[in-house]
Design a protein around this motif. Structure first.
Motif, short mmCIF file in Angstrom:
data_model
loop_
_atom_site.label_atom_id
_atom_site.label_comp_id
_atom_site.label_asym_id
_atom_site.label_seq_id
_atom_site.Cartn_x
_atom_site.Cartn_y
_atom_site.Cartn_z
N VAL A 13 6.91 -4.05 7.73
CA VAL A 13 5.85 -2.99 8.23
C VAL A 13 5.17 -2.66 7.07
O VAL A 13 5.53 -2.62 5.91
CB VAL A 13 6.63 -1.64 8.58
N GLU A 19 10.27 4.62 11.91
CA GLU A 19 10.37 3.93 11.01
C GLU A 19 10.45 4.81 9.48
O GLU A 19 11.35 4.82 8.60
CB GLU A 19 10.17 2.53 10.84
N ARG A 48 2.67 0.22 18.06
CA ARG A 48 2.87 -0.13 16.50
C ARG A 48 3.02 1.01 15.63
O ARG A 48 4.20 1.21 14.82
CB ARG A 48 2.19 -1.27 16.13
N SER A 82 2.56 -0.79 4.70
CA SER A 82 2.46 0.53 4.13
C SER A 82 1.11 0.91 4.35
O SER A 82 -0.06 0.56 3.97
CB SER A 82 2.55 0.79 2.76
N CYS A 90 6.05 2.55 13.40
CA CYS A 90 6.05 2.68 12.00
C CYS A 90 6.31 3.99 11.73
O CYS A 90 7.02 4.33 10.55
CB CYS A 90 4.70 2.11 11.49
N VAL A 124 9.02 1.98 2.94
CA VAL A 124 8.47 1.00 3.96
C VAL A 124 9.24 -0.12 3.54
O VAL A 124 9.04 -0.68 2.57
CB VAL A 124 7.08 1.23 4.00
#
Length: 692
Positions: free
Chosen positions: A321, A17, A10, A323, A14, A316
């Protein structure tokens, strides 16, 4: 463990992204419009726009449209919030800044700088006074549409700063740089002004005045560090990954370095040298101050940059997701500063070098004379390469004169009849390639020895003439090595070429020494000594031994190969000839000896037809005589070794050797003479053997 792996996955998702969103923000803040339209003033315009001041970022997703207004009430002196600063920090934190800068450099060069420089280059040919009109302004959002917004990426909105580059024919910008009497230097100055204005605008608005970001972008536009190597480094060694540097170097070469051997070229180079060095130095000083080059002062303070009030949360997606930064409206990015210090991001970029070394552009500008001389040398060698690789080597022509044999060879009296015969080249055939190469050598030396040629130019031309001969010796034997080993004619032509060039190398120095001295009398007083010294040093005698050695090697190898073929034709047929000599009547061994003689003479006649039109007479006689001697030795060997020779056999051997001697002698007769071959001799030998 499964929980840890899930958390790690994850985190990686993150991170990816977040990096993607940061790159999207940076990419959308830069808008480049290609120059495909006409401006109101009649010139083509390229525009570079940067969004990001008081921007509004809109986050879109599949099912909802959430809009975050990043603007907050500010005092009159408070700096505007910028998502660009947050995006750069994210990219630095995760080590993705270099890839983003590579994309920005491509968009800047391919979308604006490259086409604008190409247009200036084309306009110069029609109007040398063409130049750029540069205008920077702040424009509303409606005039600058967002760039590259994706469906799931943040959309940057808001006003923008825009730089307009308009090419004006007949402007006075170029004239200010180089003057009307030097349009080439003026055109280069216009190109430098364009680059300086564009990169200054980008540094102020897109890179937020940060020297570290300017250095990261400069590595892609201007090269690694932009200042590499000393003056001795090659001009094109480090521009492969620096399109803008390569473009400026090409512009400087084209506009300030005239074509080789153009009338007044050397004077033009000397007059352009100071101005080109001044323009290049000014550009590099400007780029160093902006941070694009490693020579920028380390004491430059970083430009102030405000973070977005929402921090990194603008990058974000809140619905998917979380922050890592607090989303509270009063949160700032100050917490990231501690991370920067912990990870050592401040030291990730190289510090400015205290020693300022010259860049590719600066070295070329300071050594225009060297660049011109190198282009002069390259033009001669390129012509030589075209001759060596583009001419059919099998095409030949006759050269030389018929040199009669001396009346009394080996004595001083033999030179009394014609003293110049010792310097005459014997009649033979050489390749068109060798003839054209020698013509190029003479043409180059003629230009070097022309009156009024500066010693530096004459020296380079003399060196180039020698290198033409070196190229021939390096390329031709290697390129035709296979044919020279297997084809007698190719070996003979290559031998003649080597001897032909060696002969002229003996004479070229003495021939042009006098011409250089004559040219020194009509040269300027400061250059006369240099031209005279060059005339005293000019020589090609040192190149004679390599050419002669090559000629001997190639022809010697071919003669040895022909000896091997003759041995294979004759020796197996004479294996039992010694035993057959004791017979009182015709036997098969006699037939084999006749067959061996016919085969060897046929082979020698074929070589004679191949070599006689090509080789010099003496070389032809030596080569064919050596092969004919081998045939006679092979025929006489069994006869001398036989213990008993019958009388009929002796008559057969006598007739056989007479035909062999007559056939060998026919190889040395003129083309219209009668060669004493073996044809028609078989019946006579058999009749003689029958009578005895």
């Amino acid at each position: 463990r499964r929980l840890v792996n899930a958390l790690a996955a994850r985190v990686r998702r993150c991170e990816a992204e977040l990096v993607h969103r940061a790159s999207s923000v940076v990419g959308q803040c830069l808008v480049v419009e290609c120059g495909d339209g006409e401006s109101a003033g009649g010139g083509t315009t390229w525009r570079i726009a940067v969004r990001g001041s008081n921007t509004r970022v809109q986050q879109t997703s599949a099912g909802a449209d959430d809009e975050f207004d990043l603007s907050t009430p500010r005092g009159g002196e408070e700096l505007a919030a910028s998502p660009l600063g947050d995006a750069y920090r994210v990219l630095e934190l995760f080590g993705s800044l270099d890839g983003t800068m590579d994309g920005l450099s491509r968009r800047l060069y391919e979308g604006a700088l490259g086409p604008a420089l190409d247009a200036l280059d084309g306009a110069f040919d029609a109007d040398p006074s063409s130049g750029f009109e540069v205008k920077s302004e702040e424009v509303p959002a409606a005039l600058v549409p967002p760039s590259g917004a994706g469906r799931f990426g943040p959309v940057v909105r808001g006003p923008a700063a825009r730089l307009s580059l308009t090419l004006r024919p007949g402007g006075d910008g170029a004239a200010k740089k180089g003057g009307a009497d030097n349009p080439g230097l003026a055109s280069f100055g216009s190109a430098v002004d364009l680059v300086s204005s564009a990169l200054g605008f980008v540094q102020s608005h897109l890179l937020l005045g940060r020297p570290s970001l300017a250095r990261a972008l400069g590595r892609h536009l201007l090269g690694d560090g932009a200042r590499t190597g000393g003056p001795a480094a090659g001009f094109g060694a480090e521009v492969g990954r620096a399109p803008l540097t390569a473009r400026l170097v090409a512009a400087l070469r084209k506009r300030c370095v005239p074509p080789p051997l153009e009338e007044g070229a050397w004077e033009t180079v000397l007059s352009n040298r100071e101005g080109a060095a001044r323009i290049a130095s000014g550009l590099e000083g400007r780029l160093s101050v902006l941070g694009y080059m490693d020579g920028s002062p380390a004491s430059l303070p970083p430009a102030e940059m405000a973070s977005s009030p929402a921090g990194l949360s603008v990058l974000v997606d809140g619905s998917d997701v979380g922050s890592p930064i607090d989303r509270a409206e009063d949160a700032t990015i100050a917490g990231l500063s501690a991370i920067d210090t912990t990870l050592g991001l401040g030291a990730s970029l190289p510090s400015p070098s205290a020693d300022r070394t010259d860049s590719t552009l600066s070295r070329l500008a300071n050594d225009l004379a060297g660049s011109y001389l190198e282009s002069l040398r390259s033009s001669v060698l390129n012509r030589a390469r075209d001759v060596l690789l583009g001419t059919d080597y099998h095409d030949t022509l006759r050269v030389g004169t018929e040199v009669p044999d001396p009346s009394d060879p080996g004595t001083p009296e033999s030179a009394d009849a014609d003293p110049s015969a010792a310097f005459a080249f014997p009649l033979c055939s050489v390749s068109v390639t060798a003839s054209k190469s020698l013509e190029l050598v003479r043409e180059t030396l003629g230009r070097a020895a022309a009156p009024g040629v500066p010693p530096a130019v004459a020296g380079v031309l003399y060196r180039s003439a020698r290198e033409v001969l070196d190229l021939f010796r390096a390329i031709v034997p290697a390129r035709h090595a296979g044919e020279a080993r297997s084809l007698p004619r190719t070996a003979a032509v290559l031998h003649d070429d080597m001897v032909y060039l060696a002969h002229h190398c003996c004479l070229l120095g003495a021939e042009y020494k006098l011409r250089f001295r004559d040219a020194a009398g009509s040269t300027a007083e400061g250059d006369a000594d240099g031209t005279r010294a060059l005339g005293d040093a000019v020589t090609f005698v040192d190149m004679v031994p390599p050419f002669r050695e090559g000629a001997t090697k190639v022809m010697g190898a071919m003669v040895e190969a022909q000896k091997g073929q003759i041995y294979e034709l004759v020796a197996p047929r004479l294996a039992n000839f010694e035993a057959g000599l004791a017979s009182d009547e015709s036997v098969s061994e006699w037939d084999d000896a006749e067959s061996a003689l016919r085969a060897s003479m046929h082979h020698l006649r074929h070589l004679s037809r191949t070599w006689s039109p090509v080789l010099p007479r003496r070389v032809y006689h030596a080569a064919v005589g050596d092969l004919a001697e081998l045939v006679l030795v092979l025929l006489l060997g069994p006869v001398l070794a036989a213990r008993e020779v019958a009388e009929p056999a002796s008559r057969f051997v006598h007739s056989l050797l007479l035909d062999a001697a007559g056939g060998a002698a026919g190889l040395f007769l003129p083309a219209d003479g009668t060669a004493g071959g073996v044809g028609g001799g078989d019946g006579g030998r058999r009749a003689a053997a029958g009578r005895h």
